[in-house]
Design a protein around this motif. Structure first.
Motif, PDB file in Angstrom:
ATOM      1  N   ALA A  93       1.603  66.153  -6.721  1.00  0.00           N
ATOM      2  CA  ALA A  93       2.477  66.387  -5.573  1.00  0.00           C
ATOM      3  C   ALA A  93       3.612  65.381  -5.647  1.00  0.00           C
ATOM      4  CB  ALA A  93       1.698  66.231  -4.270  1.00  0.00           C
ATOM      5  N   ALA A  94       4.841  65.862  -5.456  1.00  0.00           N
ATOM      6  CA  ALA A  94       6.019  64.988  -5.518  1.00  0.00           C
ATOM      7  C   ALA A  94       6.323  64.464  -4.122  1.00  0.00           C
ATOM      8  CB  ALA A  94       7.209  65.774  -6.054  1.00  0.00           C
ATOM      9  N   ALA A 141       4.600  71.089  -9.994  1.00  0.00           N
ATOM     10  CA  ALA A 141       4.108  70.337  -8.832  1.00  0.00           C
ATOM     11  C   ALA A 141       3.583  71.305  -7.774  1.00  0.00           C
ATOM     12  CB  ALA A 141       5.238  69.485  -8.246  1.00  0.00           C
ATOM     13  N   ALA A 142       2.529  70.874  -7.078  1.00  0.00           N
ATOM     14  CA  ALA A 142       1.944  71.720  -6.036  1.00  0.00           C
ATOM     15  C   ALA A 142       2.894  71.825  -4.853  1.00  0.00           C
ATOM     16  CB  ALA A 142       0.596  71.149  -5.585  1.00  0.00           C
ATOM     17  N   TYR A 143       3.600  70.739  -4.586  1.00  0.00           N
ATOM     18  CA  TYR A 143       4.596  70.761  -3.507  1.00  0.00           C
ATOM     19  C   TYR A 143       5.466  69.518  -3.618  1.00  0.00           C
ATOM     20  CZ  TYR A 143       1.347  67.557  -1.046  1.00  0.00           C
ATOM     21  OH  TYR A 143       0.530  66.500  -0.713  1.00  0.00           O
ATOM     22  N   VAL A 160      19.263  69.444   2.658  1.00  0.00           N
ATOM     23  CA  VAL A 160      17.884  69.861   2.388  1.00  0.00           C
ATOM     24  C   VAL A 160      17.698  69.887   0.871  1.00  0.00           C
ATOM     25  CG1 VAL A 160      16.211  71.752   2.590  1.00  0.00           C
ATOM     26  CG2 VAL A 160      17.738  71.217   4.504  1.00  0.00           C
ATOM     27  N   PRO A 161      16.723  69.162   0.331  1.00  0.00           N
ATOM     28  CA  PRO A 161      16.525  69.154  -1.120  1.00  0.00           C
ATOM     29  C   PRO A 161      16.268  70.560  -1.662  1.00  0.00           C
ATOM     30  CG  PRO A 161      15.215  67.428  -0.081  1.00  0.00           C
ATOM     31  CD  PRO A 161      15.774  68.270   1.027  1.00  0.00           C
ATOM     32  N   ASP A 162      16.813  70.823  -2.837  1.00  0.00           N
ATOM     33  CA  ASP A 162      16.584  72.103  -3.504  1.00  0.00           C
ATOM     34  C   ASP A 162      15.454  71.905  -4.499  1.00  0.00           C
ATOM     35  OD1 ASP A 162      16.546  74.430  -4.907  1.00  0.00           O
ATOM     36  OD2 ASP A 162      18.622  74.313  -5.615  1.00  0.00           O
ATOM     37  N   THR A 163      14.298  72.510  -4.236  1.00  0.00           N
ATOM     38  CA  THR A 163      13.137  72.282  -5.089  1.00  0.00           C
ATOM     39  C   THR A 163      12.745  73.536  -5.859  1.00  0.00           C
ATOM     40  OG1 THR A 163      11.658  72.753  -3.229  1.00  0.00           O
ATOM     41  CG2 THR A 163      12.249  70.445  -3.613  1.00  0.00           C
ATOM     42  N   GLY A 164      13.658  74.495  -5.917  1.00  0.00           N
ATOM     43  CA  GLY A 164      13.384  75.714  -6.686  1.00  0.00           C
ATOM     44  C   GLY A 164      12.143  76.411  -6.173  1.00  0.00           C
ATOM     45  N   SER A 165      11.201  76.692  -7.078  1.00  0.00           N
ATOM     46  CA  SER A 165      10.009  77.441  -6.668  1.00  0.00           C
ATOM     47  C   SER A 165       8.894  76.527  -6.164  1.00  0.00           C
ATOM     48  CB  SER A 165       9.505  78.278  -7.847  1.00  0.00           C
ATOM     49  OG  SER A 165       9.176  77.396  -8.918  1.00  0.00           O
ATOM     50  N   VAL A 166       9.118  75.204  -6.222  1.00  0.00           N
ATOM     51  CA  VAL A 166       8.095  74.271  -5.717  1.00  0.00           C
ATOM     52  C   VAL A 166       8.208  74.195  -4.192  1.00  0.00           C
ATOM     53  CG1 VAL A 166       7.341  71.847  -5.702  1.00  0.00           C
ATOM     54  CG2 VAL A 166       8.052  72.935  -7.851  1.00  0.00           C
TER      55      VAL A 166
END
Ligand SMILES: *Cc1c(COP(=O)(O)O)cnc(C)c1O
Length: 359
Positions: A93-94, A141-143, A160-166
């Protein structure tokens, strides 16, 4: 006499909401009882909870593929519930570390999964927000967890951070409902109620449907989002008074014009206060300008020995709870939705007067 209450949480509530609760206290909706004394499974109370959810959905424009849960255990409970629900003990997890609440979330997550801290603002003593371009999202990453507003440090993300599909998970305890956000960018939004929603004891969790039904074996049902969603957050007795009060606050927010109008007012309040601090040549806010919180404004004076005097004199003037967090000292003004512009104006006038007498 009612004062302007700058506490970080539990925090000030709209006077109109308190008056309504007072008027309904002993005979709610003609029941001859207070709302605290009726069954959570009664038609009347279920309607209260449903209306609160509907109003929150409307205010935040929550898409249909998200559940709204009314839980207990505060945001701190969610520090644990999140890895239990959407990570395994082997998952990565990040986490972004922007201050004290991030740190607490990280400590708990480490007990339940592998944590990778992808940005840490230690070098600035947690007075900055990482640049969007500096955020790494580990593959698989799980989230990805962050704290949009650090209540103690007064540091707030303006993006808002862009985390793609995470899935993006956010602890919105001290900034939920303070301005419009795009809920569809998030996997999970959670917030303890006692800053910007209502009394303590309630925690709002907004979770995307695809993240339900994945809790690891052994997760207690009250922490299992899917189990709670299936039971309408009433798997056990919910915090009924807190849900009722949150519902009144949501109605108040709608009467005030919704989040666009509230956000505009919050921006103005914060700008006024930071301008007064910056132009004073006396007060100082330690946070980088692009990371300054609209909700929690810490500030210092040149002579720390005068802090106690400042706080005491302010209280005398009807400006309560301006002492800084015990871990950082100085002063802090929390100016949540329910703090009127007049409260910020009164604080600024007091600060100028204090500076004239002591500066
Ligand atoms: C207040 C706060 C918490 C802790 O909330 P509890 O309801 O006491 O668990 C966590 N995160 C943030 C950002 C907060 O402001």
């Amino acid at each position: 006499m009612r004062v302007f209450n700058f506490a970080a949480g539990p925090a000030t509530l709209p006077l109109a909401v308190l008056e309504q609760a007072k008027n309904e206290m002993t005979d709610w909706q003609g029941s001859g009882m207070s709302v605290m004394e009726v069954s959570h499974r009664s038609k009347a109370f279920v309607a209260v909870a449903q209306a609160a959810e509907n109003d929150l959905r409307e205010l935040m424009a929550i898409p249909a593929n998200y559940k709204v849960l009314f839980l207990q255990g505060g945001a701190t409970g969610q520090f644990t519930a999140i890895p239990l629900n959407i990570a395994t003990s082997d998952s990565i997890a990040a986490y972004v570390n922007t201050g004290q609440w991030s740190k607490k979330a990280i400590v708990e997550a480490k007990r339940h999964c592998k944590v990778e801290v992808v940005a840490d603002e230690a070098a600035s003593n947690y007075s900055t927000v990482p640049a969007a371009s500096a955020l790494r999202v580990p593959a698989g990453a799980a989230y990805f967890h962050y704290t949009p507003n650090e209540t103690i440090g007064g540091v707030e993300f303006s993006y808002v951070p862009d985390t793609g599909s995470v899935p993006l998970v956010a602890d919105f305890s001290s900034s939920i409902l303070s301005r419009p956000i795009d809920v569809s960018k998030f996997g999970i939004i959670y917030a303890g109620a006692q800053k910007n929603i209502g009394p303590s004891g309630l925690c709002v969790v907004i979770v995307r449907d695809d993240l339900l039904g994945r809790a690891r074996a052994g997760t207690p049902p009250i922490w299992d989002y899917d189990a709670m969603a299936k039971d309408g957050s009433m798997l056990n007795t919910p915090p009924t008074f807190g849900i009722y009060m949150a519902g009144l606050v949501f109605q108040w927010l709608k009467r005030e014009g919704g989040l666009a109008a509230i956000g505009e007012r919050n921006r103005r309040k914060a700008e006024m206060l930071y301008k007064a601090i910056d132009e004073s040549g006396y007060y100082k806010n330690p946070v980088a300008r692009d990371g300054r919180s609209w909700m929690n404004v810490p500030f210092t004076i040149p002579n720390p020995d005068l802090e106690k005097t400042f706080v005491a004199e302010a209280a005398q003037a009807g400006l309560a709870n301006l002492e800084g967090h015990r871990s950082v000292g100085g002063m802090r003004a929390s100016i949540y939705n329910a703090m009127p512009v007049a409260g910020v104006e009164a604080l600024i006038a007091f600060m100028q007067d204090f500076q004239r007498r002591h500066g």
